[in-house]
Design an enzyme around this catalytic site. Structure first.
Site, short mmCIF file in Angstrom:
data_model
loop_
_atom_site.label_atom_id
_atom_site.label_comp_id
_atom_site.label_asym_id
_atom_site.label_seq_id
_atom_site.Cartn_x
_atom_site.Cartn_y
_atom_site.Cartn_z
N CYS A 70 -3.25 5.40 6.35
CA CYS A 70 -3.90 5.11 7.83
C CYS A 70 -3.14 5.36 8.87
CB CYS A 70 -4.55 3.76 7.59
SG CYS A 70 -3.21 2.51 7.18
N SER B 248 -11.32 -4.93 0.30
CA SER B 248 -12.09 -3.63 1.08
C SER B 248 -13.00 -2.88 -0.07
CB SER B 248 -11.16 -3.07 1.70
OG SER B 248 -11.82 -2.03 2.36
N ASN C 216 0.70 -1.31 0.11
CA ASN C 216 -0.01 -0.04 0.08
C ASN C 216 0.94 1.16 0.05
OD1 ASN C 216 0.75 -0.84 2.72
ND2 ASN C 216 -0.68 0.59 3.39
N THR D 261 -26.04 -8.54 12.23
CA THR D 261 -26.89 -8.45 11.14
C THR D 261 -26.00 -7.64 9.89
OG1 THR D 261 -28.64 -7.57 12.62
CG2 THR D 261 -28.59 -6.92 10.22
N GLN E 290 -5.23 -3.81 -1.97
CA GLN E 290 -4.53 -2.94 -2.85
C GLN E 290 -4.68 -3.09 -4.15
OE1 GLN E 290 -3.53 0.51 -2.28
NE2 GLN E 290 -4.04 0.30 -0.22
N HIS F 266 -13.98 -0.03 -0.54
CA HIS F 266 -13.86 1.37 -0.93
C HIS F 266 -12.63 1.29 -1.94
CE1 HIS F 266 -10.92 1.24 2.47
NE2 HIS F 266 -10.50 2.14 2.09
#
Length: 249
Positions: free
Chosen positions: A193, A67, A19, A105, A47, A69
């Site tokens: 991050c 992931s 990343n 859920t 990535q 996004h």
């Protein structure tokens, strides 16, 4: 990996694409090493998924995580691919959701958004990857032509299509991030991050960069929506910012 693995190794987990510096791993060969020693093979493909063609069965991938996004789906949703025949223990108990793997859920709207983004990424993947690579290479060359004392971190060829990692000697990367933010340009220092960390990136230290160079390294991410016009504006703004910061500091 051959020197580290042993008969006690149960699982090997390796990033598909780094990343920070964009380096692509040889997943097929690494999975084969793991299997020769009786270990399962997992890859963190956050990535890479949605940007590069991944064939789990052909490449010997037992487990893969991604992931949403990262390929233009909603934030807060991801998935784990598990090869048939592998049983995993749940981390959260109490219900039978997700085939008993995780109680709670499901985020249905997130799952549907991620599925649609995956479908769209898959349909135009080769074309988008090629266009990003051309834009990436053009942008990297222009930056190195116009900025003194800078170099590309990582490899030219064996690199993720949407990643540019650049060391600009003599400029504090955090100052550069803050300054460009004022021009509505978002870049990061190493891993996004971890950008508030006061320590140099462990990835850059691991490839034997000096502390000084590591603190002068920025990461630029492209997407299939990035344009040549945006790239040219970025180079102009970056050149101005570097000149100003060198004068000040």
């Amino acid at each position: 990996l051959e020197t580290l693995i042993s008969e006690r190794t149960a699982l090997v987990s390796i990033m598909y694409a780094n990343n920070e510096i964009g380096t692509m791993m040889n997943i097929r060969e690494l999975a084969a090493v793991a299997h020769r020693h009786g270990a399962l093979f997992h890859t963190d493909a956050v990535q890479a998924y949605g940007h590069h063609r991944i064939q789990c069965r052909e490449m010997g991938i037992d487990l893969l995580s991604a992931s949403g996004h990262k390929f233009h789906g909603p934030k807060g949703i991801g998935f784990l691919y598990v090869r048939d025949g592998i049983d995993i223990e749940p981390l959260i108990y109490g219900g039978s959701q997700e085939r008993g793997a995780r109680a709670g859920t499901e985020n249905v709207i997130g799952i549907m958004g991620m599925a649609k983004a995956a479908e769209e990424s898959h349909d135009a993947m080769e074309e988008a990857e090629q266009r990003m690579m051309q834009l990436r290479d053009m942008l990297a060359r222009k930056m190195m032509e116009r900025l003194d004392d800078c170099y590309l971190v990582g490899e030219w060829k064996n690199r993720s299509a949407n990643n540019i990692c650049l060391c600009i000697k003599g400029v504090d990367a955090m100052h550069l991030v803050d300054y460009l933010g004022g021009s509505d340009i978002c870049i990061s220092t190493g891993s996004a991050c971890n950008m508030k960390s006061v320590f140099a990136s462990h990835v850059l230290r691991a490839i034997h960069m000096s502390e000084e160079d590591a603190r002068s390294t920025i990461r630029i991410s492209l997407s299939k929506y990035s344009t040549e016009e945006e790239a040219r504006r970025f180079v102009d703004e970056l050149e101005k910012a570097v000149k100003l910061l060198k004068e000040i500091y």
